[in-house]
Write a protein that holds these residues in place. Structure first.
Motif, PDB file in Angstrom:
ATOM      1  N   UNK A 338       0.833  -1.201   0.000  1.00  0.00           N
ATOM      2  CA  UNK A 338       0.000   0.000   0.000  1.00  0.00           C
ATOM      3  C   UNK A 338       0.874   1.259   0.000  1.00  0.00           C
ATOM      4  N   UNK A 339       0.402   2.286  -0.675  1.00  0.00           N
ATOM      5  CA  UNK A 339       1.165   3.520  -0.806  1.00  0.00           C
ATOM      6  C   UNK A 339       0.340   4.706  -0.324  1.00  0.00           C
ATOM      7  N   UNK A 340       0.888   5.446   0.634  1.00  0.00           N
ATOM      8  CA  UNK A 340       0.261   6.680   1.093  1.00  0.00           C
ATOM      9  C   UNK A 340       1.026   7.869   0.537  1.00  0.00           C
ATOM     10  N   UNK A 341       0.315   8.790  -0.065  1.00  0.00           N
ATOM     11  CA  UNK A 341       0.951   9.920  -0.733  1.00  0.00           C
ATOM     12  C   UNK A 341       0.500  11.248  -0.119  1.00  0.00           C
ATOM     13  N   UNK A 342       1.316  12.251  -0.297  1.00  0.00           N
ATOM     14  CA  UNK A 342       0.959  13.610   0.101  1.00  0.00           C
ATOM     15  C   UNK A 342       1.265  14.540  -1.071  1.00  0.00           C
ATOM     16  N   UNK A 343       0.563  15.640  -1.114  1.00  0.00           N
ATOM     17  CA  UNK A 343       0.886  16.715  -2.048  1.00  0.00           C
ATOM     18  C   UNK A 343       0.930  17.972  -1.205  1.00  0.00           C
ATOM     19  N   UNK A 344       1.987  18.068  -0.449  1.00  0.00           N
ATOM     20  CA  UNK A 344       2.101  19.167   0.503  1.00  0.00           C
ATOM     21  C   UNK A 344       2.812  20.373  -0.079  1.00  0.00           C
ATOM     22  N   UNK A 345       2.725  21.461   0.654  1.00  0.00           N
ATOM     23  CA  UNK A 345       3.418  22.676   0.255  1.00  0.00           C
ATOM     24  C   UNK A 345       4.876  22.569   0.659  1.00  0.00           C
ATOM     25  N   UNK A 346       5.751  22.443  -0.324  1.00  0.00           N
ATOM     26  CA  UNK A 346       7.160  22.277  -0.022  1.00  0.00           C
ATOM     27  C   UNK A 346       7.821  23.529   0.506  1.00  0.00           C
ATOM     28  N   UNK A 347       7.278  24.688   0.160  1.00  0.00           N
ATOM     29  CA  UNK A 347       7.864  25.957   0.604  1.00  0.00           C
ATOM     30  C   UNK A 347       6.789  27.034   0.628  1.00  0.00           C
ATOM     31  N   UNK A 348       6.562  27.607   1.801  1.00  0.00           N
ATOM     32  CA  UNK A 348       5.660  28.745   1.907  1.00  0.00           C
ATOM     33  C   UNK A 348       6.448  30.040   1.788  1.00  0.00           C
ATOM     34  N   UNK A 349       5.771  31.100   1.404  1.00  0.00           N
ATOM     35  CA  UNK A 349       6.408  32.410   1.288  1.00  0.00           C
ATOM     36  C   UNK A 349       5.565  33.410   2.058  1.00  0.00           C
ATOM     37  N   UNK A 350       6.180  34.143   2.983  1.00  0.00           N
ATOM     38  CA  UNK A 350       5.435  35.037   3.864  1.00  0.00           C
ATOM     39  C   UNK A 350       6.138  36.382   4.002  1.00  0.00           C
ATOM     40  N   UNK A 351       5.416  37.319   4.615  1.00  0.00           N
ATOM     41  CA  UNK A 351       5.951  38.659   4.851  1.00  0.00           C
ATOM     42  C   UNK A 351       6.056  38.904   6.351  1.00  0.00           C
ATOM     43  N   UNK A 352       7.188  39.382   6.775  1.00  0.00           N
ATOM     44  CA  UNK A 352       7.427  39.734   8.172  1.00  0.00           C
ATOM     45  C   UNK A 352       6.374  40.749   8.631  1.00  0.00           C
ATOM     46  N   UNK A 353       5.676  40.443   9.708  1.00  0.00           N
ATOM     47  CA  UNK A 353       4.617  41.332  10.198  1.00  0.00           C
ATOM     48  C   UNK A 353       5.151  42.694  10.622  1.00  0.00           C
ATOM     49  N   UNK A 354       6.446  42.779  10.892  1.00  0.00           N
ATOM     50  CA  UNK A 354       7.037  44.041  11.357  1.00  0.00           C
ATOM     51  C   UNK A 354       7.886  44.737  10.286  1.00  0.00           C
ATOM     52  N   UNK A 355       7.788  44.282   9.047  1.00  0.00           N
ATOM     53  CA  UNK A 355       8.590  44.913   8.013  1.00  0.00           C
ATOM     54  C   UNK A 355       8.212  46.379   7.829  1.00  0.00           C
ATOM     55  N   UNK A 356       9.197  47.195   7.504  1.00  0.00           N
ATOM     56  CA  UNK A 356       8.946  48.602   7.213  1.00  0.00           C
ATOM     57  C   UNK A 356       8.716  48.818   5.725  1.00  0.00           C
ATOM     58  N   UNK A 357       8.842  47.738   4.963  1.00  0.00           N
ATOM     59  CA  UNK A 357       8.641  47.796   3.512  1.00  0.00           C
ATOM     60  C   UNK A 357       7.402  46.987   3.147  1.00  0.00           C
ATOM     61  N   UNK A 358       6.256  47.437   3.605  1.00  0.00           N
ATOM     62  CA  UNK A 358       5.025  46.670   3.442  1.00  0.00           C
ATOM     63  C   UNK A 358       4.638  46.519   1.979  1.00  0.00           C
TER      64      UNK A 358
END
Length: 463
Positions: A338-358
């Motif tokens: 039996x084979x269990x598979x995933x299709x997950x997010x290999x890399x998320x991309x986010x913005x620092x909540x405190x960035x001064x360059x919104x």
């Protein structure tokens, strides 16, 4: 007196006329730029800013000089990674001609420890790649639910658990990464009369024949701890979720403990492979690039890695001057196949909540989701898009094999999505211990269960 009063009145009128003329002159200057001109368009855009300190000039945020920092753990010297950086830099230069992108890259798992320390000291990058969901509860990332790229996400992308928290999107799911699996040298398999195994016993039999031929059956680069976890998790998926779709939920709720026979079976497989010499002897002292070299050179017949392996292998063969071969793929399976598979997010991309360059950060993130930037990178990583308007063309035919397993395998979220980081670390440490030569003892799993109970509330559930 009357003449003096009259002269004063005339003087006052002259002053008033002069002021009126100046006012009309400023108004005319402002209106002299039509609404269809580039300057007017920039001024009306969200990123435009009016400089009131110097009089009548209108400047846009696009003209200013600044450095924006981007953090990542995977941007190494592989061609598609370097191509991603160049595409981002070229595209961003069109938006902000005077801006500079600083790539803060720390390869491997050390990146995440560094990022955690950076957030604690308010020195984290403006835009950062990430994995896991611990960052959301800590308030490290900005809510991106209303960004323009959200409308382009597939339904799976909008619900991807690694970027959502309490109904909001805190990151971009950049790549739909199919389950890691075993990549094999098809020419070597053909020479030895081997076929891709479909059960654990067949897998062990293949390893034995490869070893008898004087080759390393499977190359490990366990100095990079993430490769240990990847191997472990992929095997648990097939043993656990195929027979019980609620396996992960039951683990989280305590109905299934981490010393369950299902999980013990995976550790026993590792011990068998170690005892029979199916791993390279330096498995714990080399990193994943070094293990990939063993595979590319033909010294090892197989390697357990993610879907970026086809591109990485071609690059390694070219750089090392090794004999070229077609790569094959099969996923890890349980005793019954039996084979269990995933299709997950290999890399998320986010913005620092405190960035001064919104606005500048939002523009960068939006750029990185576009076809010309993201599609070649996904092809190089062997990943599928979470965006409905992004088309990826794979060069290597093996990706069709990967997709076929994704299509027919039992799909689920990954087991690590319901296990706290501390517990996952303990589980991974046991694999390392076994590969070092120590015997597996089910009691070893108690530390992982204790960590689970202690830090259970830190988990952001994927269901």
């Amino acid at each position: 007196m009357q003449k003096k009063a009259l002269l004063s009145l005339i003087a006052l009128l002259c002053v008033m006329l002069a002021l009126a003329a100046c006012g009309n002159g400023k108004s005319n200057d402002q209106n002299s730029t039509s609404s269809s001109s580039p300057a007017a368009s920039e001024a009306s855009s969200p990123s435009a800013q009016t400089d009131n300190s110097g009089g009548d000039n209108v400047a846009t945020a696009n003209d200013k000089e600044f450095t924006i920092r981007v953090g990542a753990w995977f941007l190494d010297d592989r061609p598609h990674e370097q191509a991603l950086k160049k595409a981002v830099e070229d595209g961003y230069k069109k938006l902000y001609p005077n801006a500079k992108i600083q790539w803060d890259v720390t390869l491997g798992g050390a990146y995440f420890d560094k990022l955690k320390a950076q957030f604690a000291s308010d020195s984290a990058p403006d835009v950062t790649f990430f994995q896991q969901t611990d960052w959301f509860k800590a308030g490290n990332f900005m809510d991106l639910s209303n960004e323009p790229w959200v409308a382009r996400l597939t339904e799976a992308g909008k619900k991807e658990p690694t970027v959502t928290y309490q109904g909001k999107l805190y990151g971009v799911p950049m790549e739909g990464s199919p389950s890691p699996g075993v990549w094999y040298n098809t020419e070597l398999f053909n020479e030895l009369g081997l076929k891709p195994p479909t059960t654990v016993q067949e897998f062990m039999d293949v390893c034995e024949k490869i070893k008898a031929a004087g080759k390393t059956p499977i190359a490990l680069g366990f100095k990079d701890v993430w490769t240990v976890q990847m191997f472990l998790v992929s095997w648990i998926q097939s043993y656990g979720f195929v027979n019980d779709p609620d396996f992960g939920k039951k683990v989280y709720e305590g109905q299934i403990k981490l010393d369950d026979p299902t999980i013990q079976a995976v550790y026993k497989n590792f011990q068998t492979m170690k005892e029979k010499g199916y791993f390279n002897k330096n498995a714990l002292s080399i990193d994943w690039p070094a293990s990939a070299q063993l595979f590319a050179s033909g010294d090892a017949a197989m390697i357990m890695q993610g879907p970026w392996m086809p591109g990485a292998n071609k690059d390694n063969i070219q750089k090392g001057g090794f004999k070229s071969f077609q790569i094959g793929y099969f996923p890890l399976m349980d005793d019954k196949g039996n084979v269990g598979m995933t299709l997950g997010n290999g890399a998320g991309l986010a913005i620092n909540a405190k960035t001064k360059l919104v606005e500048e950060s939002k523009a960068l993130v939006n750029l990185m989701t576009t076809q010309d930037v993201i599609a070649p990178w996904l092809a190089g990583d062997g990943a599928l898009p979470f965006f409905s308007d992004v088309q990826v063309a794979f060069d290597d035919p093996v990706m069709e094999t990967v997709k076929s397993f994704v299509d027919k395998g039992v799909m689920s979220y990954a087991i690590q999505n319901v296990i706290p980081t501390s517990s996952m670390t303990a589980l991974t440490d046991i694999v390392t211990k076994v590969v070092s030569g120590a015997s597996f003892n089910p009691s070893d799993l108690k530390a992982a269960q204790d960590a689970f109970e202690k830090d259970k509330e830190s988990v952001v559930l994927p269901y």
